[in-house]
Design a protein around this motif. Structure first.
Motif, PDB file in Angstrom:
ATOM      1  N   THR A   1       8.351  -4.831  70.855  1.00  0.00           N
ATOM      2  CA  THR A   1       8.124  -3.614  71.618  1.00  0.00           C
ATOM      3  C   THR A   1       8.529  -3.820  73.073  1.00  0.00           C
ATOM      4  O   THR A   1       8.565  -4.953  73.565  1.00  0.00           O
ATOM      5  CB  THR A   1       6.637  -3.201  71.575  1.00  0.00           C
ATOM      6  N   PRO A   2       8.828  -2.740  73.773  1.00  0.00           N
ATOM      7  CA  PRO A   2       9.150  -2.868  75.201  1.00  0.00           C
ATOM      8  C   PRO A   2       8.015  -3.513  75.992  1.00  0.00           C
ATOM      9  O   PRO A   2       8.252  -4.289  76.910  1.00  0.00           O
ATOM     10  CB  PRO A   2       9.383  -1.424  75.641  1.00  0.00           C
ATOM     11  N   GLU A   3       6.765  -3.191  75.645  1.00  0.00           N
ATOM     12  CA  GLU A   3       5.635  -3.787  76.361  1.00  0.00           C
ATOM     13  C   GLU A   3       5.606  -5.298  76.155  1.00  0.00           C
ATOM     14  O   GLU A   3       5.379  -6.055  77.100  1.00  0.00           O
ATOM     15  CB  GLU A   3       4.312  -3.169  75.899  1.00  0.00           C
ATOM     16  N   ALA A   4       5.843  -5.747  74.935  1.00  0.00           N
ATOM     17  CA  ALA A   4       5.851  -7.191  74.651  1.00  0.00           C
ATOM     18  C   ALA A   4       6.945  -7.886  75.458  1.00  0.00           C
ATOM     19  O   ALA A   4       6.745  -8.985  75.988  1.00  0.00           O
ATOM     20  CB  ALA A   4       6.030  -7.446  73.159  1.00  0.00           C
ATOM     21  N   SER A   5       8.085  -7.240  75.557  1.00  0.00           N
ATOM     22  CA  SER A   5       9.185  -7.803  76.343  1.00  0.00           C
ATOM     23  C   SER A   5       8.792  -7.904  77.817  1.00  0.00           C
ATOM     24  O   SER A   5       9.074  -8.911  78.475  1.00  0.00           O
ATOM     25  CB  SER A   5      10.422  -6.920  76.188  1.00  0.00           C
ATOM     26  N   LEU A   6       8.134  -6.857  78.330  1.00  0.00           N
ATOM     27  CA  LEU A   6       7.678  -6.890  79.720  1.00  0.00           C
ATOM     28  C   LEU A   6       6.641  -7.999  79.933  1.00  0.00           C
ATOM     29  O   LEU A   6       6.679  -8.702  80.939  1.00  0.00           O
ATOM     30  CB  LEU A   6       7.075  -5.536  80.122  1.00  0.00           C
ATOM     31  N   VAL A   7       5.726  -8.147  78.983  1.00  0.00           N
ATOM     32  CA  VAL A   7       4.706  -9.192  79.099  1.00  0.00           C
ATOM     33  C   VAL A   7       5.366 -10.562  79.154  1.00  0.00           C
ATOM     34  O   VAL A   7       4.988 -11.409  79.970  1.00  0.00           O
ATOM     35  CB  VAL A   7       3.680  -9.111  77.941  1.00  0.00           C
ATOM     36  N   GLU A   8       6.350 -10.779  78.323  1.00  0.00           N
ATOM     37  CA  GLU A   8       7.051 -12.071  78.336  1.00  0.00           C
ATOM     38  C   GLU A   8       7.721 -12.314  79.688  1.00  0.00           C
ATOM     39  O   GLU A   8       7.690 -13.428  80.214  1.00  0.00           O
ATOM     40  CB  GLU A   8       8.070 -12.124  77.207  1.00  0.00           C
TER      41      GLU A   8
ATOM     42  N   GLY B   1       7.080 -14.835  85.398  1.00  0.00           N
ATOM     43  CA  GLY B   1       6.986 -14.674  86.846  1.00  0.00           C
ATOM     44  C   GLY B   1       7.784 -13.524  87.425  1.00  0.00           C
ATOM     45  O   GLY B   1       7.975 -13.448  88.638  1.00  0.00           O
ATOM     46  N   ASP B   2       8.213 -12.584  86.594  1.00  0.00           N
ATOM     47  CA  ASP B   2       9.019 -11.446  87.038  1.00  0.00           C
ATOM     48  C   ASP B   2       8.103 -10.358  87.622  1.00  0.00           C
ATOM     49  O   ASP B   2       7.381  -9.671  86.890  1.00  0.00           O
ATOM     50  CB  ASP B   2       9.818 -10.896  85.847  1.00  0.00           C
ATOM     51  N   LYS B   3       8.130 -10.197  88.950  1.00  0.00           N
ATOM     52  CA  LYS B   3       7.270  -9.222  89.630  1.00  0.00           C
ATOM     53  C   LYS B   3       7.670  -7.782  89.321  1.00  0.00           C
ATOM     54  O   LYS B   3       6.817  -6.901  89.243  1.00  0.00           O
ATOM     55  CB  LYS B   3       7.284  -9.455  91.136  1.00  0.00           C
ATOM     56  N   VAL B   4       8.956  -7.533  89.150  1.00  0.00           N
ATOM     57  CA  VAL B   4       9.418  -6.185  88.820  1.00  0.00           C
ATOM     58  C   VAL B   4       8.882  -5.785  87.445  1.00  0.00           C
ATOM     59  O   VAL B   4       8.410  -4.657  87.242  1.00  0.00           O
ATOM     60  CB  VAL B   4      10.964  -6.105  88.862  1.00  0.00           C
ATOM     61  N   ALA B   5       8.913  -6.703  86.505  1.00  0.00           N
ATOM     62  CA  ALA B   5       8.382  -6.431  85.168  1.00  0.00           C
ATOM     63  C   ALA B   5       6.880  -6.169  85.232  1.00  0.00           C
ATOM     64  O   ALA B   5       6.363  -5.307  84.517  1.00  0.00           O
ATOM     65  CB  ALA B   5       8.672  -7.608  84.232  1.00  0.00           C
ATOM     66  N   PHE B   6       6.186  -6.894  86.107  1.00  0.00           N
ATOM     67  CA  PHE B   6       4.742  -6.674  86.260  1.00  0.00           C
ATOM     68  C   PHE B   6       4.483  -5.249  86.747  1.00  0.00           C
ATOM     69  O   PHE B   6       3.606  -4.557  86.228  1.00  0.00           O
ATOM     70  CB  PHE B   6       4.140  -7.699  87.229  1.00  0.00           C
TER      71      PHE B   6
END
Length: 186
Positions: free
Chosen positions: A7-14, A19-24
């Motif tokens: 899922t897109p959320e799982a990808s963002l969590v990874e 350490g990706d602040k934009v993804a956070f």
């Protein structure tokens, strides 16, 4: 068939774990209005609610290595926010005990241009209801806010608070009963 970890959320969590602040930012942004609303309902001052939410997000960022890409992030964010609200409430209670602050709530109410006497009566009633909710024991207030105001199911609240559904149902019932006792129109 896609698995949960696709899922897109799982990808963002990874990406957040890496350490990706934009993804956070992308991960938490859709949850911010709901989390801020929760914090504002739990705490007597808007600035305290904003600080609690900011502390919650900072804590999530710091502990990001513990995030699980296979679990929805909404429940985790809600739990961390509730914990930060509890911390703030404990501090406010100590401050009140030591008389460092006065805890009179400013109650902002959106005006739809009703008659002035109606507006005054409504503001007074709303302030009374908010004060009454604020005086409920924390365990009852949490259940009431999450179920009646946030619109969560008893199952969701039970999972968030580590209770049974019956315990949540009982807490909400008792909170409403106490409100009815203290507010004559309910």
């Amino acid at each position: 068939m896609k698995g949960r970890d696709d899922t897109p959320e799982a990808s963002l969590v990874e990406r957040v774990i890496a350490g990706d602040k934009v993804a956070f930012g992308r991960l938490v942004e859709p949850h911010l209005p709901r989390l801020l609303g929760l914090a504002r309902r739990m705490l007597p001052f808007a600035d305290e609610a904003e600080d609690a939410l900011q502390n919650a997000l900072a804590s999530v960022w710091i502990a990001r290595a513990g995030l699980d890409p296979q679990q929805p992030v909404a429940a985790f964010l809600t739990t961390v926010t509730l914990n930060k609200c509890r911390d703030r409430l404990r501090r406010l209670k100590v401050a009140r005990l030591l008389r460092f602050t006065a805890l009179d709530s400013d109650v902002p109410v959106a005006a739809d241009q009703p008659a002035p006497d109606t507006e005054i009566a409504d503001r007074q009633m709303l302030a009374h209801v908010i004060r009454t909710i604020d005086r409920l024991p924390l365990r009852l207030r949490e259940a009431l806010v999450l179920v009646a105001i946030e619109g969560r199911s008893h199952r969701e609240v039970a999972d968030l608070l580590g209770l049974t559904e019956k315990a949540v149902e009982t807490r909400v019932y008792r909170a409403r009963q106490r409100l009815r006792e203290r507010i004559d129109f309910l």
